[in-house]
Design an enzyme around this catalytic site. Structure first.
Site, mmCIF file in Angstrom:
data_model
loop_
_atom_site.group_PDB
_atom_site.id
_atom_site.type_symbol
_atom_site.label_atom_id
_atom_site.label_comp_id
_atom_site.label_asym_id
_atom_site.label_seq_id
_atom_site.Cartn_x
_atom_site.Cartn_y
_atom_site.Cartn_z
ATOM 1 C CD GLU A 247 -3.577 2.619 -5.476
ATOM 2 O OE1 GLU A 247 -2.385 2.465 -5.130
ATOM 3 O OE2 GLU A 247 -4.286 1.707 -5.907
ATOM 4 N NE ARG B 112 -4.309 -1.390 0.178
ATOM 5 C CZ ARG B 112 -4.447 -2.469 -0.595
ATOM 6 N NH1 ARG B 112 -3.494 -2.802 -1.446
ATOM 7 N NH2 ARG B 112 -5.549 -3.204 -0.537
ATOM 8 C CG HIS C 144 -3.360 -1.373 -7.098
ATOM 9 N ND1 HIS C 144 -3.791 -0.681 -5.981
ATOM 10 C CD2 HIS C 144 -3.330 -2.676 -6.731
ATOM 11 C CE1 HIS C 144 -4.012 -1.539 -4.990
ATOM 12 N NE2 HIS C 144 -3.743 -2.753 -5.424
HETATM 13 C C1 8YV Z 1 -7.082 -5.164 -5.596
HETATM 14 C C2 8YV Z 1 -5.375 -5.310 -3.666
HETATM 15 O O1 8YV Z 1 -6.879 -5.058 -6.971
HETATM 16 O O2 8YV Z 1 -6.191 -7.309 -2.736
HETATM 17 C C3 8YV Z 1 -5.695 -6.207 -2.539
HETATM 18 O O3 8YV Z 1 -5.452 -5.814 -1.370
HETATM 19 O O4 8YV Z 1 -4.766 -4.307 -3.483
HETATM 20 C C4 8YV Z 1 -5.773 -5.655 -5.058
HETATM 21 O O5 8YV Z 1 -5.789 -7.041 -5.228
HETATM 22 C C5 8YV Z 1 -7.694 -3.885 -5.164
HETATM 23 O O6 8YV Z 1 -7.643 -3.639 -3.805
HETATM 24 C C6 8YV Z 1 -9.166 -3.859 -5.601
HETATM 25 O O7 8YV Z 1 -10.014 -4.513 -4.728
#
Ligand code: 8YV
Length: 317
Positions: free
Chosen positions: A265, A236, A283
């Site tokens: 983001e 993150r 991402h």
């Molecule tokens: C997702 C992510 O694409 O799972 C997570 O924590 O960061 C990613 O897999 C994003 O959060 C959308 O839900």
């Protein structure tokens, strides 16, 4: 039939299933719903299936209809949901662990490689079709025989370690607690950041975003790293203090940085975009078809289990 607000389009395989099992209220515009829309559109719903980009802070959770009993997050990270506020309101929160471990670990390695081997600059030179090869042209840093520090040795961190061993790296890690030998597989545990960072020629960030990990990479801790370290963040954006990182990238303290995640983001700190020693992705951690289908299934499984009166496998609060 229970009614579920599905805040973003799912892949067709998942959408079929969610429509079969529930009265699914879909968001065909596939946009990020505002706080007001999340509250209004879930008014007549029993649950919400949302993504990491949907923010459920305390103010929003407090305004949700009392009919909403579960928030099933389509992500392993759940820092977008105030899980304590949800618990207070009697709302169960779930995430989607395990199914995205391999995909995300792959991206961590891609970030380490892309940054250390100067993939962004390489692409720009290749596009000119007239680069001037020389023995010292775009020299990168090699991963083999280097120490890799892994910040957060959960499932994803361990999958990064497994891959990095194949590159001939020596694995070091920091975690809340030391792992058992069968999970550690010879990696060296550091009980504090200073100790880990001082050994990390390469550093991979794979820990969750929490109050404790916010700005964990800051002016002081970045200086614990060896000179010319390579850092990759597939976790993150909040974990890096961007101003401190940009300063270190400009001074050469950090050789190169690989990023898949950002503070605020999809906005990215403008100063990052001026730097050549940054390899960046939008991402993509979990973005493979197999993984996205499995994430959808996992979120739907959690809803199904919950509404059958049992505790969902991935309850986090
Ligand atoms: C997702 C992510 O694409 O799972 C997570 O924590 O960061 C990613 O897999 C994003 O959060 C959308 O839900």
């Amino acid at each position: 039939m229970k009614k579920i607000l599905v805040t973003r389009n799912l892949l067709p395989e998942n959408e079929e299933r969610v429509k079969k099992l529930f009265d699914a209220k879909l968001n065909k515009a596939d946009n990020i719903l505002s706080a007001e829309e999340l509250i209004n559109q879930s008014k007549d719903c029993d649950g919400i299936l949302c993504i990491g980009g949907n923010k459920f802070d305390k103010a929003i959770i407090d305004q949700l209809s009392s009919s909403v009993k579960i928030i099933a997050n389509y992500a392993v990270g759940y820092n977008n949901v105030d899980v304590d506020a949800a618990k207070q309101k009697g709302i169960v929160v779930t995430n989607t662990p395990e199914v995205l471990t391999d995909a995300t670990a792959d991206i961590s390695i891609l970030l380490l490689l892309g940054a250390s081997r100067r993939a962004y600059e390489g692409r720009k030179h290749a596009e000119t079709q007239s680069w001037n090869w020389s023995t010292n042209f775009l020299m990168g840093k090699q991963m083999s025989n280097k120490k890799l520090g892994i910040l957060g040795m959960g499932r994803i961190g361990r999958a990064v370690a497994q891959r990095a061993r194949g590159f001939g790296m020596e694995i070091h890690y920091h975690n809340r607690s030391k792992l058992s030998p069968d999970l550690e597989l010879g990696a060296t545990y550091h009980d504090n950041i200073k100790s880990l960072f001082s050994q990390s020629d390469f550093l991979s960030i794979n820990c969750p975003a929490t109050a404790e990990t916010t700005n964990l990479l800051n002016e002081e801790t970045i200086n614990f790293l060896p000179d010319k370290a390579v850092v990759a963040n597939a976790a993150r954006g909040d974990i890096i203090d961007d101003a401190a990182m940009i300063k270190a990238m400009k001074s050469g303290k950090i050789f190169a940085l690989g990023l898949d995640v950002y503070n605020g983001e999809p906005k990215i700190n403008e100063e990052y975009l001026q730097l050549d020693n940054l390899f960046l992705l939008p991402h993509l951690g979990s973005s493979t078809k197999r993984t996205r289908i499995d994430m959808g299934d996992r979120a739907i499984d959690n809803l199904e289990t919950f509404f059958s009166g049992k505790t969902p496998l991935d309850k986090v609060n």
